[in-house]
Design a protein around this motif. Structure first.
Motif, PDB file in Angstrom:
ATOM      1  N   ALA A   1      45.598  54.620  40.639  1.00 35.39           N
ATOM      2  CA  ALA A   1      45.795  53.388  39.874  1.00 35.39           C
ATOM      3  C   ALA A   1      44.932  52.305  40.497  1.00 35.39           C
ATOM      4  O   ALA A   1      44.722  52.277  41.716  1.00 35.39           O
ATOM      5  CB  ALA A   1      47.262  52.971  39.871  1.00 35.39           C
ATOM      6  N   GLY A   2      44.424  51.418  39.669  1.00 36.20           N
ATOM      7  CA  GLY A   2      43.584  50.342  40.181  1.00 36.20           C
ATOM      8  C   GLY A   2      43.061  49.484  39.054  1.00 36.20           C
ATOM      9  O   GLY A   2      43.281  49.762  37.871  1.00 36.20           O
ATOM     10  N   GLN A   3      42.369  48.430  39.423  1.00 30.44           N
ATOM     11  CA  GLN A   3      41.759  47.540  38.451  1.00 30.44           C
ATOM     12  C   GLN A   3      40.316  47.954  38.193  1.00 30.44           C
ATOM     13  O   GLN A   3      39.582  48.310  39.116  1.00 30.44           O
ATOM     14  CB  GLN A   3      41.815  46.094  38.929  1.00 30.44           C
ATOM     15  CG  GLN A   3      43.222  45.498  38.916  1.00 30.44           C
ATOM     16  CD  GLN A   3      43.229  44.045  39.320  1.00 30.44           C
ATOM     17  OE1 GLN A   3      42.837  43.697  40.428  1.00 30.44           O
ATOM     18  NE2 GLN A   3      43.684  43.190  38.427  1.00 30.44           N
ATOM     19  N   VAL A   4      39.935  47.908  36.941  1.00 27.14           N
ATOM     20  CA  VAL A   4      38.600  48.313  36.527  1.00 27.14           C
ATOM     21  C   VAL A   4      37.946  47.148  35.786  1.00 27.14           C
ATOM     22  O   VAL A   4      38.584  46.485  34.950  1.00 27.14           O
ATOM     23  CB  VAL A   4      38.663  49.550  35.606  1.00 27.14           C
ATOM     24  CG1 VAL A   4      37.285  49.901  35.067  1.00 27.14           C
ATOM     25  CG2 VAL A   4      39.249  50.739  36.370  1.00 27.14           C
ATOM     26  N   VAL A   5      36.687  46.897  36.106  1.00 27.60           N
ATOM     27  CA  VAL A   5      35.941  45.832  35.446  1.00 27.60           C
ATOM     28  C   VAL A   5      35.122  46.417  34.304  1.00 27.60           C
ATOM     29  O   VAL A   5      34.354  47.367  34.496  1.00 27.60           O
ATOM     30  CB  VAL A   5      35.014  45.107  36.435  1.00 27.60           C
ATOM     31  CG1 VAL A   5      34.218  44.018  35.720  1.00 27.60           C
ATOM     32  CG2 VAL A   5      35.813  44.513  37.583  1.00 27.60           C
ATOM     33  N   THR A   6      35.310  45.893  33.116  1.00 31.52           N
ATOM     34  CA  THR A   6      34.572  46.320  31.923  1.00 31.52           C
ATOM     35  C   THR A   6      33.972  45.080  31.260  1.00 31.52           C
ATOM     36  O   THR A   6      34.290  43.948  31.646  1.00 31.52           O
ATOM     37  CB  THR A   6      35.512  47.029  30.928  1.00 31.52           C
ATOM     38  OG1 THR A   6      36.449  46.070  30.407  1.00 31.52           O
ATOM     39  CG2 THR A   6      36.263  48.160  31.608  1.00 31.52           C
ATOM     40  N   PRO A   7      33.095  45.253  30.262  1.00 31.39           N
ATOM     41  CA  PRO A   7      32.556  44.084  29.559  1.00 31.39           C
ATOM     42  C   PRO A   7      33.647  43.185  28.975  1.00 31.39           C
ATOM     43  O   PRO A   7      33.436  41.983  28.793  1.00 31.39           O
ATOM     44  CB  PRO A   7      31.710  44.716  28.446  1.00 31.39           C
ATOM     45  CG  PRO A   7      31.273  46.027  29.018  1.00 31.39           C
ATOM     46  CD  PRO A   7      32.437  46.504  29.834  1.00 31.39           C
ATOM     47  N   ALA A   8      34.811  43.755  28.702  1.00 27.48           N
ATOM     48  CA  ALA A   8      35.906  42.964  28.129  1.00 27.48           C
ATOM     49  C   ALA A   8      36.705  42.222  29.196  1.00 27.48           C
ATOM     50  O   ALA A   8      37.564  41.406  28.874  1.00 27.48           O
ATOM     51  CB  ALA A   8      36.837  43.864  27.325  1.00 27.48           C
ATOM     52  N   GLY A   9      36.444  42.511  30.476  1.00 24.72           N
ATOM     53  CA  GLY A   9      37.165  41.856  31.559  1.00 24.72           C
ATOM     54  C   GLY A   9      37.768  42.864  32.522  1.00 24.72           C
ATOM     55  O   GLY A   9      37.466  44.053  32.480  1.00 24.72           O
ATOM     56  N   THR A  10      38.646  42.385  33.395  1.00 29.22           N
ATOM     57  CA  THR A  10      39.298  43.220  34.393  1.00 29.22           C
ATOM     58  C   THR A  10      40.690  43.625  33.905  1.00 29.22           C
ATOM     59  O   THR A  10      41.443  42.787  33.407  1.00 29.22           O
ATOM     60  CB  THR A  10      39.437  42.467  35.730  1.00 29.22           C
ATOM     61  OG1 THR A  10      38.144  42.094  36.195  1.00 29.22           O
ATOM     62  CG2 THR A  10      40.107  43.357  36.778  1.00 29.22           C
ATOM     63  N   SER A  11      41.004  44.892  34.034  1.00 30.85           N
ATOM     64  CA  SER A  11      42.308  45.366  33.577  1.00 30.85           C
ATOM     65  C   SER A  11      42.798  46.482  34.488  1.00 30.85           C
ATOM     66  O   SER A  11      42.006  47.141  35.176  1.00 30.85           O
ATOM     67  CB  SER A  11      42.236  45.870  32.130  1.00 30.85           C
ATOM     68  OG  SER A  11      41.348  46.972  32.033  1.00 30.85           O
ATOM     69  N   TRP A  12      44.119  46.678  34.491  1.00 25.34           N
ATOM     70  CA  TRP A  12      44.716  47.755  35.267  1.00 25.34           C
ATOM     71  C   TRP A  12      44.624  49.073  34.510  1.00 25.34           C
ATOM     72  O   TRP A  12      44.756  49.113  33.300  1.00 25.34           O
ATOM     73  CB  TRP A  12      46.182  47.455  35.551  1.00 25.34           C
ATOM     74  CG  TRP A  12      46.381  46.466  36.636  1.00 25.34           C
ATOM     75  CD1 TRP A  12      46.643  45.127  36.497  1.00 25.34           C
ATOM     76  CD2 TRP A  12      46.317  46.713  38.048  1.00 25.34           C
ATOM     77  NE1 TRP A  12      46.753  44.527  37.727  1.00 25.34           N
ATOM     78  CE2 TRP A  12      46.551  45.483  38.702  1.00 25.34           C
ATOM     79  CE3 TRP A  12      46.085  47.859  38.809  1.00 25.34           C
ATOM     80  CZ2 TRP A  12      46.564  45.370  40.092  1.00 25.34           C
ATOM     81  CZ3 TRP A  12      46.089  47.743  40.194  1.00 25.34           C
ATOM     82  CH2 TRP A  12      46.334  46.511  40.822  1.00 25.34           C
TER      83      TRP A  12
END
Length: 313
Positions: free
Chosen positions: A163-174
């Motif tokens: 589990a962790g936070q991922v950065v995508t073009p849409a923003g950071t999400s868990w």
């Protein structure tokens, strides 16, 4: 092929007598963790618990319920994750904020502590309720779950959680993910595992000689190559990951089971609960605004009630 987020993908590797599931949680786990604003270490642990819950509970038929619960002396002293088949997931964690380091760095054994992991299955109808328990001894959820299968189910089982936070073009999400692989040959003899340490033994005691099945050894070797970032990558489908891990032996995937963030609380349930209390207990619940406020631990929904509606004649 693009696999949907918030789903569990069953798969099988017939030459190795292997069956398993891949869980990939995106918007559902992001909503659960974000609404509580958990500190990062707590959010990661609860994300792993949610992934483990859906890996185990997604085999239930509609109407069944699966619950994972931990009770320990760690910084996170309780976790509860509910899965209501076929697709409803909810979760919360209780933790001691005063004991968390200010910068979030905390050892895994201190976070989870020592206690027990309880897995409860309610299949619905007149079927018997079942609960299995395994110790947590300052390790991880993965270790506790493996011990549960070794002790209670006696099924050779591999589990990996992330589990962790991922950065995508849409923003950071868990995000959270998990892999469960089980060795299920027709022969019970082939499923045998090494005996657990017996503790104090008399002098001259000789443990039973045991050799792990070659197919299970090979299956574990493939499964253990999975990386955390693969379980969390939103651009890597579950189907592609299953192929990446087991293509050398031929992997067959089945239709995925969708999941969603959904709480089972309701105004009717809360009202029924309030009516079960005594008048004195309800009076103690009245706030400064003259109302009774009840907040769901899972979804954080706050409901307010007029105490006069519950007065006893």
């Amino acid at each position: 092929m693009t696999g949907a987020d918030d789903s569990v993908l069953p798969f099988a590797v017939a030459p190795l007598d292997l069956r398993g599931r891949l869980a990939r949680l995106g918007p559902a786990i992001d909503a659960i963790l974000s609404r509580h604003a958990y500190p990062d270490p707590v959010a990661r642990l609860l994300g792993e618990a949610a992934a483990l819950t859906v890996l185990l509970g997604s085999v239930l038929k509609s109407g069944g319920r699966f619950q994972l619960q931990t009770r320990t002396d760690g910084l996170v002293d309780m976790i509860v994750v509910d899965f209501d088949a076929p697709d409803r997931l909810r979760a919360f964690a209780r933790f001691d904020a005063a004991r968390l380091p200010p910068r979030g760095g905390v050892a895994a054994d201190a976070l989870l502590g020592r206690g027990h992991l309880a897995l409860t299955i309610e299949q619905g109808g007149e079927l018997t309720r079942y609960q299995g328990v395994a110790p947590i001894d300052g390790g991880s959820l993965e270790a506790a779950a493996r011990l549960y299968f070794q002790q209670s189910e006696q099924i050779p089982t591999f589990i990996r959680l992330a589990a962790g936070q991922v950065v995508t073009p849409a923003g950071t999400s868990w995000r959270a993910g998990g892999l469960l692989a089980q060795f299920l040959p027709h022969s019970e003899e082939r499923r045998r595992q090494a005996d657990l340490p017996p503790g104090d033994t008399p002098e001259g005691f000789q443990a039973h000689e045991w050799t792990e099945d070659e197919a299970w050894t090979e299956a574990q070797a493939f499964a253990s190559t999975v990386e955390d970032h693969e379980l969390l990558d939103p651009d890597l489908s579950s189907e592609s990951l299953a192929y990446r891990l087991f293509h050398e032996r031929g992997v067959h995937v089945f239709p995925p089971h969708p999941l969603r963030d959904a709480c089972r609380c309701s105004s009717e349930r809360v009202e029924s609960m309030l009516r079960s209390f005594s008048q004195a207990e309800r009076d103690d619940m009245i706030g400064d605004d003259g109302m009774i406020g009840v907040t769901c631990e899972f979804c954080s929904t706050l409901r307010r009630y007029n105490p006069d509606d519950f007065r006893e004649d």
